[in-house]
Write an enzyme that holds these catalytic residues in place. Sequence first.
Site, short mmCIF file in Angstrom:
data_model
loop_
_atom_site.label_atom_id
_atom_site.label_comp_id
_atom_site.label_asym_id
_atom_site.label_seq_id
_atom_site.Cartn_x
_atom_site.Cartn_y
_atom_site.Cartn_z
N SER A 138 10.88 -1.41 23.25
CA SER A 138 11.57 -2.67 23.55
C SER A 138 12.87 -2.76 22.75
CB SER A 138 10.67 -3.85 23.18
OG SER A 138 11.39 -5.06 23.17
N TYR A 163 5.63 -8.60 17.60
CA TYR A 163 5.77 -7.83 18.84
C TYR A 163 6.70 -6.63 18.59
CZ TYR A 163 7.42 -6.52 23.48
OH TYR A 163 7.76 -5.80 24.60
#
Length: 356
Positions: A138, A163
Amino acid sequence: MRNDYKILDTEKTYFITGVAGFIGFTLARRLLDEGCRVIGLDNINDYYDVELKKSRLEIIKKYSNFLFFQSDLQDKKELERIFEESKIDIVVNLAAQAGVRYSITNPDIYIQSNIVGFLNILEECRHHNIEHLVYASSSSVYGMNAVMPFSVHQNVDHPISLYAATKKSNELMAHTYSHLYGLPTTGLRFFTVYGPWGRPDMALFLFTDAILNNKTINVFNNGKMKRDFTFVDDIVEGVTRLLNNPPKENKEWDKEKADPATSSAPYKLYNIGNSNPVDLMEYIETIEKKLGKIAKKNFLPMQDGDVPATYADVGDLVEDVGFKPQTTIKEGIGKFIDWYKEYYKISRVDRHPQNW
Protein backbone atom coordinates in the site's frame (compact mmCIF):
# COMPACT_ATOMS: atom_id res chain seq x y z
CA MET A 1 10.82 -3.01 -20.78
CA ARG A 2 12.66 -6.09 -19.56
CA ASN A 3 14.52 -7.98 -22.30
CA ASP A 4 12.89 -11.19 -21.09
CA TYR A 5 9.40 -9.68 -20.67
CA LYS A 6 6.63 -12.26 -21.04
CA ILE A 7 3.00 -11.58 -21.91
CA LEU A 8 0.19 -13.13 -19.87
CA ASP A 9 0.39 -16.93 -19.96
CA THR A 10 -3.18 -18.16 -20.32
CA GLU A 11 -2.11 -21.78 -19.71
CA LYS A 12 -1.23 -21.03 -16.07
CA THR A 13 -3.52 -21.33 -13.06
CA TYR A 14 -3.83 -18.18 -10.94
CA PHE A 15 -4.90 -18.22 -7.29
CA ILE A 16 -6.40 -14.90 -6.17
CA THR A 17 -7.16 -14.27 -2.51
CA GLY A 18 -9.68 -11.54 -1.72
CA VAL A 19 -11.40 -12.39 -4.99
CA ALA A 20 -14.74 -10.89 -3.91
CA GLY A 21 -12.99 -7.62 -3.10
CA PHE A 22 -12.73 -4.58 -5.33
CA ILE A 23 -9.32 -5.22 -6.94
CA GLY A 24 -9.50 -9.01 -6.64
CA PHE A 25 -12.80 -9.16 -8.52
CA THR A 26 -11.61 -6.79 -11.25
CA LEU A 27 -8.38 -8.76 -11.73
CA ALA A 28 -10.21 -12.10 -11.74
CA ARG A 29 -12.64 -10.91 -14.40
CA ARG A 30 -9.75 -9.67 -16.54
CA LEU A 31 -7.88 -12.99 -16.29
CA LEU A 32 -11.04 -15.02 -16.89
CA ASP A 33 -11.83 -12.94 -19.97
CA GLU A 34 -8.32 -13.74 -21.22
CA GLY A 35 -9.05 -17.46 -20.84
CA CYS A 36 -6.97 -18.13 -17.73
CA ARG A 37 -7.96 -20.65 -15.07
CA VAL A 38 -8.61 -18.75 -11.86
CA ILE A 39 -9.08 -20.13 -8.36
CA GLY A 40 -10.46 -17.58 -5.91
CA LEU A 41 -10.68 -17.37 -2.13
CA ASP A 42 -12.57 -14.92 0.04
CA ASN A 43 -14.08 -14.97 3.53
CA ILE A 44 -16.90 -12.55 2.55
CA ASN A 45 -16.53 -10.61 5.81
CA ASP A 46 -18.84 -7.77 6.77
CA TYR A 47 -16.29 -4.94 6.86
CA TYR A 48 -18.52 -3.43 4.19
CA ASP A 49 -21.71 -4.41 2.36
CA VAL A 50 -21.73 -8.19 1.92
CA GLU A 51 -24.32 -7.92 -0.86
CA LEU A 52 -21.88 -5.94 -2.99
CA LYS A 53 -19.29 -8.70 -2.57
CA LYS A 54 -21.89 -11.33 -3.47
CA SER A 55 -22.87 -9.35 -6.57
CA ARG A 56 -19.25 -9.32 -7.71
CA LEU A 57 -18.99 -13.05 -7.12
CA GLU A 58 -22.17 -13.74 -9.09
CA ILE A 59 -20.50 -12.26 -12.15
CA ILE A 60 -17.28 -14.27 -12.03
CA LYS A 61 -18.96 -17.50 -10.92
CA LYS A 62 -20.57 -17.62 -14.37
CA TYR A 63 -17.18 -18.42 -15.92
CA SER A 64 -16.49 -22.15 -16.38
CA ASN A 65 -12.77 -21.54 -15.77
CA PHE A 66 -13.37 -20.17 -12.25
CA LEU A 67 -13.38 -22.08 -8.97
CA PHE A 68 -14.30 -20.42 -5.66
CA PHE A 69 -13.56 -21.26 -2.04
CA GLN A 70 -15.13 -19.37 0.84
CA SER A 71 -12.52 -19.46 3.54
CA ASP A 72 -10.14 -17.39 5.62
CA LEU A 73 -6.38 -16.99 5.27
CA GLN A 74 -6.08 -17.75 8.98
CA ASP A 75 -7.56 -21.23 8.36
CA LYS A 76 -4.25 -22.92 7.73
CA LYS A 77 -5.67 -26.42 7.21
CA GLU A 78 -8.18 -25.30 4.59
CA LEU A 79 -5.53 -23.24 2.79
CA GLU A 80 -3.22 -26.25 2.78
CA ARG A 81 -6.00 -28.43 1.35
CA ILE A 82 -6.64 -25.94 -1.48
CA PHE A 83 -2.96 -25.87 -2.42
CA GLU A 84 -2.68 -29.66 -2.20
CA GLU A 85 -5.71 -30.31 -4.40
CA SER A 86 -5.20 -27.53 -6.95
CA LYS A 87 -2.37 -27.13 -9.41
CA ILE A 88 -1.61 -23.48 -8.70
CA ASP A 89 1.17 -21.75 -10.64
CA ILE A 90 0.96 -18.11 -9.55
CA VAL A 91 -0.52 -16.57 -6.39
CA VAL A 92 -1.95 -13.05 -6.10
CA ASN A 93 -2.59 -12.19 -2.46
CA LEU A 94 -5.13 -9.37 -2.28
CA ALA A 95 -6.93 -10.58 0.84
CA ALA A 96 -6.35 -8.25 3.77
CA GLN A 97 -8.16 -6.21 6.35
CA ALA A 98 -8.28 -2.86 4.61
CA GLY A 99 -8.73 0.66 5.92
CA VAL A 100 -6.31 3.05 7.60
CA ARG A 101 -8.87 4.62 9.94
CA TYR A 102 -10.48 1.29 10.87
CA SER A 103 -7.10 0.02 12.08
CA ILE A 104 -7.04 2.72 14.76
CA THR A 105 -10.07 1.22 16.52
CA ASN A 106 -9.79 -2.45 15.52
CA PRO A 107 -6.09 -3.36 15.69
CA ASP A 108 -6.41 -7.08 16.47
CA ILE A 109 -8.07 -8.04 13.22
CA TYR A 110 -5.21 -6.46 11.23
CA ILE A 111 -2.63 -8.69 12.89
CA GLN A 112 -4.71 -11.82 12.31
CA SER A 113 -5.58 -11.09 8.69
CA ASN A 114 -2.58 -9.16 7.42
CA ILE A 115 0.22 -10.84 9.38
CA VAL A 116 -0.92 -14.36 10.33
CA GLY A 117 -2.86 -14.76 7.09
CA PHE A 118 0.07 -13.60 4.97
CA LEU A 119 2.44 -15.95 6.78
CA ASN A 120 0.14 -18.85 5.86
CA ILE A 121 0.24 -17.78 2.21
CA LEU A 122 4.04 -17.60 2.28
CA GLU A 123 4.26 -21.08 3.80
CA GLU A 124 1.97 -22.60 1.19
CA CYS A 125 3.89 -20.91 -1.63
CA ARG A 126 7.15 -22.22 -0.20
CA HIS A 127 5.94 -25.81 0.07
CA HIS A 128 4.17 -25.97 -3.30
CA ASN A 129 6.82 -24.55 -5.63
CA ILE A 130 4.81 -21.49 -6.61
CA GLU A 131 6.39 -19.70 -9.56
CA HIS A 132 5.57 -16.18 -8.36
CA LEU A 133 3.83 -14.58 -5.38
CA VAL A 134 2.38 -11.15 -6.13
CA TYR A 135 0.94 -9.37 -3.11
CA ALA A 136 -0.76 -6.10 -2.31
CA SER A 137 1.18 -3.60 -0.27
CA SER A 138 0.00 0.00 0.00
CA SER A 139 1.03 3.61 -0.51
CA SER A 140 0.33 4.02 3.21
CA VAL A 141 3.75 2.49 3.95
CA TYR A 142 5.32 5.85 3.06
CA GLY A 143 3.94 7.20 6.35
CA MET A 144 5.89 10.24 7.48
CA ASN A 145 7.98 10.41 4.30
CA ALA A 146 7.74 13.87 2.77
CA VAL A 147 9.96 13.61 -0.32
CA MET A 148 7.76 13.59 -3.42
CA PRO A 149 7.17 11.63 -5.54
CA PHE A 150 7.25 8.56 -3.33
CA SER A 151 9.82 6.10 -4.61
CA VAL A 152 10.22 2.40 -3.85
CA HIS A 153 13.91 3.18 -3.43
CA GLN A 154 13.21 5.28 -0.33
CA ASN A 155 13.29 3.73 3.13
CA VAL A 156 9.83 3.53 4.70
CA ASP A 157 10.44 3.09 8.40
CA HIS A 158 7.93 5.52 9.90
CA PRO A 159 4.35 4.27 9.39
CA ILE A 160 1.56 6.24 11.06
CA SER A 161 -1.17 3.57 11.17
CA LEU A 162 -1.21 -0.08 12.14
CA TYR A 163 -2.56 -0.87 8.66
CA ALA A 164 0.57 0.66 7.13
CA ALA A 165 2.76 -1.20 9.60
CA THR A 166 1.20 -4.54 8.60
CA LYS A 167 1.80 -3.79 4.92
CA LYS A 168 5.43 -2.88 5.58
CA SER A 169 5.68 -6.12 7.56
CA ASN A 170 4.39 -8.04 4.55
CA GLU A 171 7.21 -6.64 2.45
CA LEU A 172 9.78 -7.71 5.05
CA MET A 173 8.24 -11.17 5.44
CA ALA A 174 8.19 -11.64 1.66
CA HIS A 175 11.85 -10.68 1.40
CA THR A 176 12.73 -13.23 4.09
CA TYR A 177 11.06 -16.02 2.10
CA SER A 178 12.67 -14.82 -1.13
CA HIS A 179 16.06 -14.92 0.57
CA LEU A 180 15.69 -18.19 2.50
CA TYR A 181 13.74 -20.27 -0.01
CA GLY A 182 14.21 -18.57 -3.38
CA LEU A 183 10.48 -17.74 -3.63
CA PRO A 184 10.04 -14.95 -6.20
CA THR A 185 7.90 -12.23 -4.59
CA THR A 186 6.61 -8.93 -5.94
CA GLY A 187 5.04 -6.32 -3.66
CA LEU A 188 2.70 -3.74 -5.16
CA ARG A 189 2.11 -0.42 -3.44
CA PHE A 190 -1.31 0.65 -4.70
CA PHE A 191 -2.23 4.36 -4.62
CA THR A 192 -5.85 5.33 -3.78
CA VAL A 193 -7.69 2.94 -6.09
CA TYR A 194 -11.15 3.91 -7.37
CA GLY A 195 -13.61 2.87 -10.05
CA PRO A 196 -16.71 0.74 -10.75
CA TRP A 197 -17.50 -1.90 -8.09
CA GLY A 198 -15.39 0.11 -5.61
CA ARG A 199 -15.39 -0.09 -1.83
CA PRO A 200 -18.18 1.75 0.03
CA ASP A 201 -15.71 3.04 2.64
CA MET A 202 -13.65 4.94 0.06
CA ALA A 203 -14.07 8.65 -0.67
CA LEU A 204 -15.61 8.40 -4.14
CA PHE A 205 -18.31 5.98 -2.98
CA LEU A 206 -19.01 7.96 0.22
CA PHE A 207 -19.19 11.30 -1.58
CA THR A 208 -21.41 10.02 -4.40
CA ASP A 209 -23.81 8.35 -1.99
CA ALA A 210 -24.01 11.43 0.25
CA ILE A 211 -24.57 13.89 -2.60
CA LEU A 212 -27.28 11.77 -4.19
CA ASN A 213 -29.03 11.38 -0.83
CA ASN A 214 -28.76 15.06 0.16
CA LYS A 215 -26.34 14.32 2.99
CA THR A 216 -23.27 16.26 4.10
CA ILE A 217 -19.83 15.00 3.10
CA ASN A 218 -16.89 15.16 5.53
CA VAL A 219 -13.85 16.88 4.04
CA PHE A 220 -10.76 16.24 6.14
CA ASN A 221 -7.80 18.59 6.68
CA ASN A 222 -10.18 21.33 5.52
CA GLY A 223 -9.83 20.04 1.97
CA LYS A 224 -6.07 20.64 1.86
CA MET A 225 -5.16 17.15 0.73
CA LYS A 226 -3.77 15.60 -2.44
CA ARG A 227 -4.14 12.03 -3.57
CA ASP A 228 -2.69 10.07 -6.47
CA PHE A 229 -6.08 8.64 -7.44
CA THR A 230 -5.58 5.53 -9.60
CA PHE A 231 -8.29 3.93 -11.72
CA VAL A 232 -8.84 0.24 -11.00
CA ASP A 233 -8.37 -0.86 -14.62
CA ASP A 234 -4.90 0.71 -14.55
CA ILE A 235 -4.10 -1.16 -11.35
CA VAL A 236 -5.21 -4.43 -12.94
CA GLU A 237 -3.23 -3.75 -16.11
CA GLY A 238 -0.09 -3.24 -14.03
CA VAL A 239 -0.71 -6.43 -12.04
CA THR A 240 -1.45 -8.46 -15.17
CA ARG A 241 1.78 -7.39 -16.84
CA LEU A 242 3.81 -8.43 -13.80
CA LEU A 243 2.25 -11.87 -13.24
CA ASN A 244 4.49 -13.81 -15.62
CA ASN A 245 7.55 -11.66 -14.97
CA PRO A 246 8.82 -12.71 -11.55
CA PRO A 247 11.81 -10.87 -10.11
CA LYS A 248 15.27 -12.33 -10.42
CA GLU A 249 18.24 -12.08 -8.11
CA ASN A 250 19.90 -8.70 -8.57
CA LYS A 251 23.55 -9.62 -9.06
CA GLU A 252 24.56 -5.96 -8.71
CA TRP A 253 22.74 -5.38 -5.42
CA ASP A 254 25.05 -3.50 -3.04
CA LYS A 255 24.81 -4.47 0.64
CA GLU A 256 26.33 -1.17 1.70
CA LYS A 257 23.73 0.90 -0.15
CA ALA A 258 20.93 -1.64 0.38
CA ASP A 259 18.31 -0.49 -2.14
CA PRO A 260 15.00 -1.49 -0.46
CA ALA A 261 13.16 -2.04 -3.77
CA THR A 262 15.29 -4.96 -4.92
CA SER A 263 17.67 -7.54 -3.49
CA SER A 264 20.21 -10.28 -4.05
CA ALA A 265 17.11 -12.47 -3.58
CA PRO A 266 14.29 -12.71 -6.19
CA TYR A 267 12.37 -9.81 -4.67
CA LYS A 268 10.94 -6.57 -6.06
CA LEU A 269 8.68 -3.69 -5.08
CA TYR A 270 6.65 -1.45 -7.39
CA ASN A 271 4.42 1.57 -7.02
CA ILE A 272 1.25 1.48 -9.09
CA GLY A 273 -0.23 4.97 -9.13
CA ASN A 274 -1.33 7.61 -11.60
CA SER A 275 1.72 9.83 -10.93
CA ASN A 276 -0.59 12.83 -10.97
CA PRO A 277 -1.69 14.03 -7.51
CA VAL A 278 -5.09 15.71 -7.51
CA ASP A 279 -6.39 18.22 -4.96
CA LEU A 280 -9.21 16.76 -2.92
CA MET A 281 -11.41 19.77 -3.71
CA GLU A 282 -10.85 19.25 -7.45
CA TYR A 283 -11.83 15.61 -7.00
CA ILE A 284 -15.05 16.64 -5.26
CA GLU A 285 -15.81 19.23 -7.94
CA THR A 286 -15.41 16.55 -10.62
CA ILE A 287 -17.98 14.38 -8.82
CA GLU A 288 -20.32 17.37 -8.50
CA LYS A 289 -20.06 18.15 -12.22
CA LYS A 290 -20.79 14.56 -13.20
CA LEU A 291 -23.81 14.43 -10.88
CA GLY A 292 -24.91 17.96 -11.73
CA LYS A 293 -25.29 18.70 -8.05
CA ILE A 294 -23.26 20.58 -5.41
CA ALA A 295 -22.21 18.77 -2.23
CA LYS A 296 -22.90 20.15 1.22
CA LYS A 297 -19.50 20.06 2.93
CA ASN A 298 -18.39 19.66 6.53
CA PHE A 299 -14.75 20.74 6.81
CA LEU A 300 -12.80 18.84 9.49
CA PRO A 301 -9.20 18.58 10.72
CA MET A 302 -6.84 15.79 9.65
CA GLN A 303 -7.70 12.37 11.02
CA ASP A 304 -5.26 10.17 12.89
CA GLY A 305 -3.33 7.87 10.58
CA ASP A 306 -3.93 10.03 7.51
CA VAL A 307 -1.33 11.81 5.36
CA PRO A 308 -1.71 15.14 3.52
CA ALA A 309 -0.49 13.96 0.13
CA THR A 310 0.52 10.94 -1.96
CA TYR A 311 2.37 10.86 -5.28
CA ALA A 312 3.72 7.72 -6.96
CA ASP A 313 7.00 7.41 -8.83
CA VAL A 314 6.28 4.56 -11.27
CA GLY A 315 9.61 4.62 -13.07
CA ASP A 316 10.40 0.99 -12.24
CA LEU A 317 7.00 -0.19 -13.51
CA VAL A 318 7.51 1.63 -16.80
CA GLU A 319 11.07 0.35 -17.15
CA ASP A 320 10.21 -3.30 -16.44
CA VAL A 321 6.79 -3.83 -18.04
CA GLY A 322 6.27 -0.72 -20.18
CA PHE A 323 3.14 0.55 -18.49
CA LYS A 324 2.15 3.81 -16.82
CA PRO A 325 -1.38 4.45 -15.49
CA GLN A 326 -2.97 7.45 -17.16
CA THR A 327 -6.76 7.40 -16.74
CA THR A 328 -7.92 10.93 -15.87
CA ILE A 329 -10.18 11.53 -12.86
CA LYS A 330 -12.84 12.92 -15.19
CA GLU A 331 -12.94 9.66 -17.13
CA GLY A 332 -12.58 7.43 -14.07
CA ILE A 333 -15.16 9.23 -11.92
CA GLY A 334 -17.54 9.26 -14.87
CA LYS A 335 -17.29 5.47 -15.22
CA PHE A 336 -17.80 4.98 -11.49
CA ILE A 337 -20.90 7.16 -11.29
CA ASP A 338 -22.39 5.51 -14.38
CA TRP A 339 -21.87 2.12 -12.70
CA TYR A 340 -23.20 3.39 -9.34
CA LYS A 341 -26.43 4.70 -10.86
CA GLU A 342 -26.97 1.48 -12.79
CA TYR A 343 -26.17 -0.82 -9.83
CA TYR A 344 -28.39 1.08 -7.39
CA LYS A 345 -31.04 1.76 -10.05
CA ILE A 346 -30.92 5.55 -9.83
CA SER A 347 -32.70 7.00 -12.84
CA ARG A 348 -32.71 10.69 -11.89
CA VAL A 349 -30.87 13.07 -9.59
CA ASP A 350 -32.69 15.63 -7.45
CA ARG A 351 -30.62 18.68 -8.32
CA HIS A 352 -32.52 21.10 -6.08
CA PRO A 353 -33.01 19.45 -2.67
CA GLN A 354 -35.10 21.26 -0.12
CA ASN A 355 -33.88 22.72 3.19
CA TRP A 356 -30.31 23.36 2.13
